[in-house]
Design a protein around this motif. Structure first.
Motif, PDB file in Angstrom:
ATOM      1  N   ARG A 102       0.835  -1.201   0.000  1.00 19.62           N
ATOM      2  CA  ARG A 102       0.000   0.000   0.000  1.00 19.62           C
ATOM      3  C   ARG A 102       0.873   1.256   0.000  1.00 19.62           C
ATOM      4  N   LEU A 103       1.950   1.259   0.790  1.00 19.08           N
ATOM      5  CA  LEU A 103       2.870   2.395   0.821  1.00 19.08           C
ATOM      6  C   LEU A 103       3.543   2.597  -0.538  1.00 19.08           C
ATOM      7  N   LEU A 104       3.934   1.503  -1.175  1.00 19.89           N
ATOM      8  CA  LEU A 104       4.565   1.600  -2.490  1.00 19.89           C
ATOM      9  C   LEU A 104       3.605   2.214  -3.503  1.00 19.89           C
ATOM     10  N   GLN A 105       2.350   1.803  -3.460  1.00 15.51           N
ATOM     11  CA  GLN A 105       1.354   2.386  -4.368  1.00 15.51           C
ATOM     12  C   GLN A 105       1.162   3.872  -4.077  1.00 15.51           C
ATOM     13  N   ASP A 106       1.110   4.243  -2.796  1.00  8.65           N
ATOM     14  CA  ASP A 106       0.998   5.659  -2.416  1.00  8.65           C
ATOM     15  C   ASP A 106       2.187   6.453  -2.945  1.00  8.65           C
ATOM     16  N   PHE A 107       3.383   5.867  -2.868  1.00  9.62           N
ATOM     17  CA  PHE A 107       4.586   6.539  -3.359  1.00  9.62           C
ATOM     18  C   PHE A 107       4.523   6.694  -4.883  1.00  9.62           C
ATOM     19  N   LYS A 108       4.152   5.624  -5.577  1.00  8.65           N
ATOM     20  CA  LYS A 108       4.051   5.677  -7.037  1.00  8.65           C
ATOM     21  C   LYS A 108       3.016   6.700  -7.486  1.00  8.65           C
ATOM     22  N   ASP A 109       1.915   6.838  -6.726  1.00  4.73           N
ATOM     23  CA  ASP A 109       0.845   7.772  -7.071  1.00  4.73           C
ATOM     24  C   ASP A 109       1.118   9.192  -6.572  1.00  4.73           C
ATOM     25  N   GLY A 110       2.260   9.403  -5.929  1.00 11.91           N
ATOM     26  CA  GLY A 110       2.631  10.738  -5.465  1.00 11.91           C
ATOM     27  C   GLY A 110       1.924  11.194  -4.195  1.00 11.91           C
ATOM     28  N   ARG A 111       1.294  10.264  -3.464  1.00  7.43           N
ATOM     29  CA  ARG A 111       0.604  10.636  -2.225  1.00  7.43           C
ATOM     30  C   ARG A 111       1.548  10.683  -1.029  1.00  7.43           C
ATOM     31  N   ILE A 112       2.785  10.215  -1.217  1.00  7.95           N
ATOM     32  CA  ILE A 112       3.759  10.199  -0.130  1.00  7.95           C
ATOM     33  C   ILE A 112       5.127  10.546  -0.706  1.00  7.95           C
ATOM     34  N   ASP A 113       5.887  11.358   0.018  1.00  6.63           N
ATOM     35  CA  ASP A 113       7.203  11.768  -0.471  1.00  6.63           C
ATOM     36  C   ASP A 113       8.233  10.676  -0.193  1.00  6.63           C
ATOM     37  N   PRO A 114       9.411  10.730  -0.866  1.00  7.40           N
ATOM     38  CA  PRO A 114      10.409   9.660  -0.720  1.00  7.40           C
ATOM     39  C   PRO A 114      10.863   9.430   0.727  1.00  7.40           C
ATOM     40  N   GLY A 115      11.106  10.485   1.485  1.00  9.37           N
ATOM     41  CA  GLY A 115      11.552  10.323   2.865  1.00  9.37           C
ATOM     42  C   GLY A 115      10.500   9.658   3.735  1.00  9.37           C
ATOM     43  N   SER A 116       9.257  10.067   3.575  1.00 11.45           N
ATOM     44  CA  SER A 116       8.169   9.472   4.354  1.00 11.45           C
ATOM     45  C   SER A 116       7.955   8.022   3.951  1.00 11.45           C
ATOM     46  N   PHE A 117       8.060   7.745   2.644  1.00 12.14           N
ATOM     47  CA  PHE A 117       7.924   6.369   2.173  1.00 12.14           C
ATOM     48  C   PHE A 117       8.998   5.486   2.796  1.00 12.14           C
ATOM     49  N   ARG A 118      10.231   5.950   2.746  1.00 16.02           N
ATOM     50  CA  ARG A 118      11.359   5.161   3.267  1.00 16.02           C
ATOM     51  C   ARG A 118      11.156   4.847   4.745  1.00 16.02           C
ATOM     52  N   SER A 119      10.791   5.844   5.509  1.00 20.29           N
ATOM     53  CA  SER A 119      10.597   5.666   6.949  1.00 20.29           C
ATOM     54  C   SER A 119       9.428   4.721   7.248  1.00 20.29           C
ATOM     55  N   ALA A 120       8.299   4.957   6.588  1.00 21.06           N
ATOM     56  CA  ALA A 120       7.111   4.141   6.844  1.00 21.06           C
ATOM     57  C   ALA A 120       7.313   2.698   6.360  1.00 21.06           C
ATOM     58  N   ALA A 121       7.965   2.523   5.207  1.00 19.18           N
ATOM     59  CA  ALA A 121       8.196   1.176   4.682  1.00 19.18           C
ATOM     60  C   ALA A 121       9.169   0.407   5.579  1.00 19.18           C
ATOM     61  N   PHE A 122      10.151   1.107   6.132  1.00 23.99           N
ATOM     62  CA  PHE A 122      11.079   0.446   7.054  1.00 23.99           C
ATOM     63  C   PHE A 122      10.324  -0.063   8.287  1.00 23.99           C
ATOM     64  N   ARG A 123       9.497   0.795   8.872  1.00 26.87           N
ATOM     65  CA  ARG A 123       8.741   0.400  10.066  1.00 26.87           C
ATOM     66  C   ARG A 123       7.766  -0.733   9.751  1.00 26.87           C
ATOM     67  N   ALA A 124       7.086  -0.635   8.619  1.00 26.18           N
ATOM     68  CA  ALA A 124       6.105  -1.656   8.263  1.00 26.18           C
ATOM     69  C   ALA A 124       6.772  -2.990   7.939  1.00 26.18           C
ATOM     70  N   GLY A 125       7.946  -2.951   7.336  1.00 24.20           N
ATOM     71  CA  GLY A 125       8.639  -4.159   6.899  1.00 24.20           C
ATOM     72  C   GLY A 125       9.577  -4.756   7.925  1.00 24.20           C
ATOM     73  N   LEU A 126       9.547  -4.255   9.159  1.00 27.91           N
ATOM     74  CA  LEU A 126      10.364  -4.808  10.233  1.00 27.91           C
ATOM     75  C   LEU A 126       9.423  -5.426  11.263  1.00 27.91           C
ATOM     76  N   VAL A 127       9.478  -6.726  11.377  1.00 29.81           N
ATOM     77  CA  VAL A 127       8.608  -7.450  12.295  1.00 29.81           C
ATOM     78  C   VAL A 127       9.486  -8.105  13.351  1.00 29.81           C
ATOM     79  N   LEU A 128       9.343  -7.655  14.589  1.00 27.07           N
ATOM     80  CA  LEU A 128      10.102  -8.235  15.701  1.00 27.07           C
ATOM     81  C   LEU A 128       9.211  -9.245  16.395  1.00 27.07           C
ATOM     82  N   ARG A 129       9.752 -10.427  16.586  1.00 23.83           N
ATOM     83  CA  ARG A 129       8.945 -11.506  17.152  1.00 23.83           C
ATOM     84  C   ARG A 129       9.845 -12.440  17.943  1.00 23.83           C
ATOM     85  N   ASP A 130       9.529 -12.560  19.224  1.00 25.73           N
ATOM     86  CA  ASP A 130      10.304 -13.409  20.118  1.00 25.73           C
ATOM     87  C   ASP A 130      11.786 -13.046  19.983  1.00 25.73           C
TER      88      ASP A 130
END
Length: 167
Positions: A102-130
């Motif tokens: 969803r973030l990638l689509q927002d970035f491609k559609d110009g709804r999110i800037d590169p810095g915000s995309f990078r930060s949000a995608a990093f947080r979303a794509g990091l899953v800490l478990r046990d």
């Protein structure tokens, strides 16, 4: 609620006394729903403080106190033969992947800037478990770090095949 592309896989059931459901993990707010005892849920995110984000079959998604949910044993779960914990991990990783997409689509559609995309995608794509960290990379997929090494991992297909680790 899961999307049409996501398969609902129950990982837990609600205890007999039921459970309140919140839109955010904040008990100061009013619950948005009450789940009856025995309701099958799919845990897609687990926080260290006990809150879990879940979906239900056809019901509202939300947050609840996950300490009382009852894990569905592997012989009760659909398809894979994997334990409820493994099914929960797969559901959590698929949820993270959905957010990254969803973030990638927002970035491609110009709804999110590169810095915000990078930060949000990093947080979303990091899953800490046990004692593991799971990291999403758009170019190569999921990687698992267990404190000793980093491994590329292919998730099970929706039909529930086992995960395949690649060198």
């Amino acid at each position: 609620m899961t999307s049409a592309n996501d398969e609902f896989v129950a990982t837990h059931t609600v205890p007999a006394w039921g459970a309140d459901l919140w839109s955010l993990p904040d008990p100061e707010q009013q619950p948005v729903a009450e789940l009856p005892g025995g309701t099958e849920v799919q845990v897609v995110e687990r926080r260290p403080d006990g809150w879990v984000r879940l979906t239900t079959r056809g019901g509202p998604p939300g947050w609840t106190d996950g300490r009382h949910l009852e894990a569905i044993s592997s012989d009760e779960s659909v398809g894979a033969g994997a334990g409820a914990e493994a099914m929960e991990l797969v559901a959590q990783l698929r949820g993270a992947l959905s957010t990254c997409s969803r973030l990638l689509q927002d970035f491609k559609d110009g709804r999110i800037d590169p810095g915000s995309f990078r930060s949000a995608a990093f947080r979303a794509g990091l899953v800490l478990r046990d004692e593991e960290a799971w990291m999403w990379d758009f170019a190569s997929g999921w990687h698992r770090y267990n404190g000793l090494g980093l491994q590329h991992v292919t998730l099970p297909d929706p039909a529930g095949e086992g995960r395949e680790e690649q060198p």
